[in-house]
Design an enzyme around this catalytic site. Sequence first.
Site, PDB file in Angstrom:
ATOM      1  N   ASP A   1     -62.214 -21.569  21.366  1.00 15.41           N
ATOM      2  CA  ASP A   1     -62.658 -21.058  22.667  1.00 15.41           C
ATOM      3  C   ASP A   1     -64.172 -21.214  22.775  1.00 15.41           C
ATOM      4  OD1 ASP A   1     -63.098 -19.714  25.022  1.00 15.41           O
ATOM      5  OD2 ASP A   1     -62.141 -17.842  24.402  1.00 15.41           O
TER       6      ASP A   1
ATOM      7  N   ASP B   1     -61.776 -24.344  28.781  1.00 14.10           N
ATOM      8  CA  ASP B   1     -62.567 -24.132  27.557  1.00 14.10           C
ATOM      9  C   ASP B   1     -61.790 -23.493  26.408  1.00 14.10           C
ATOM     10  OD1 ASP B   1     -62.349 -21.553  28.583  1.00 14.10           O
ATOM     11  OD2 ASP B   1     -64.330 -20.973  27.854  1.00 14.10           O
ATOM     12  N   GLU B   2     -60.466 -23.585  26.461  1.00 10.91           N
ATOM     13  CA  GLU B   2     -59.646 -22.963  25.410  1.00 10.91           C
ATOM     14  C   GLU B   2     -58.552 -23.903  24.932  1.00 10.91           C
ATOM     15  OE1 GLU B   2     -58.045 -18.817  25.719  1.00 10.91           O
ATOM     16  OE2 GLU B   2     -59.044 -18.989  27.661  1.00 10.91           O
TER      17      GLU B   2
HETATM   18 MG   LIG Z   1     -64.482 -19.231  26.573  1.00 10.53          MG
END
Ligand SMILES: [Mg+2]
Length: 377
Positions: free
Chosen positions: A10, A104-105
């Site tokens: 993350d 973003d993960e």
């Molecule tokens: Mg993040």
Amino acid sequence: MYQRAILHLDMDAFFASVEIKKNSAFAGLPLLVGGSGGRGVVTSCSYEARRFGIHAGMPMAIALRRCPDARTVRGDYESYEQHSAMVTDIIGEEGPVFEKASIDEFYVDMTGMDRHVGCVKWSGELRQRIMRETGLPISAGLATNKLVSKVRAGEAKPNGSGWVAEGAERTFLSPLPVRKIPSIGAVTARKLSLMGIRRAGTLSQVPVPLLEREFGRMGREFHRRANGIDHRPVVPYSERKSFSSESTFQSDTIDVQFLLRKLRHLTAQLAFDLRKAGKLTARVTVKIRYTDFNTYTRARRIDYTAHDQQLLPLAETLFRDLFTRRQCIRLIGVRFDLLAAGHTQLDLFNDTQENSRLLLAMDRVRKRFGKDAIATA
Ligand SMILES: [Mg+2]
């Protein structure tokens, strides 16, 4: 060591981190990304801003009241997508099955890898590589399932990593506030708190029927989660690696004007598909096949684009370079690869406003009436 090994990755304060990378003057300052107008919302903020109690989703006006000195930036989704694609490419290159859960993960399924490399060592190296090549901070958590790996990564933030051994899932979650369990939001947490349940460990011991009475179907799910149980699979990520199109002629031809028309048509259609998919290409390949089935290709690298203005002349140049034999052609093809996420935007290109407007208008027509509605002149 692990029956199942799931790594969660993350990016930390992703949008804000990209802005800091682009402009190092923001480093170490409270930075808010989002609309600064009257109804703007913070979409991401640096850790320095979080110290003021600011978080994503908060109205910009309130955030600025909490920290009047914070710097603000509007945000540039295209560059976030490009950085996200960089991370995706690195994870993809390293091999195992992975899922892109959001911009973003990521989840990586490393089950079975232990004997060869060692999950902890491998995930540490992957994380280092992402940080080195993107210049962005990222946190990682390794565990036997998605839920626990995600919570572990959250605990490691910012810019850290950690793992939870098999069998230690419950013990790890136990002291954490229930809010830390994904899917338990503020409202549920408040309700649980009124029931005297504040920590995951307490929640894990509440009888399921009691939770079901209060929360319906989700009651059982909360119980399972508090116990660190999660069987969800990592859903493999797939993305188109290229766009290509070719056309075989009814009868072989040596008519250059006809061939160029065909080529322009193919290229324009493909560029339209590229824009529709929100992609840019950095390489164009043209292919021709002669009557005798000898096939030749020529490719050229370019700066990322999805513009007809750049793609059409390049395809034509490649074709003229290729078409050297005085022989009939039976097939012509175009291919775009080395793709990146991104949208054609005016300020990204050395292009006149009129050209861009024309291009957008053409795409609108194509969307409404189908691809063949416009033949490029
Ligand atoms: Mg993040």
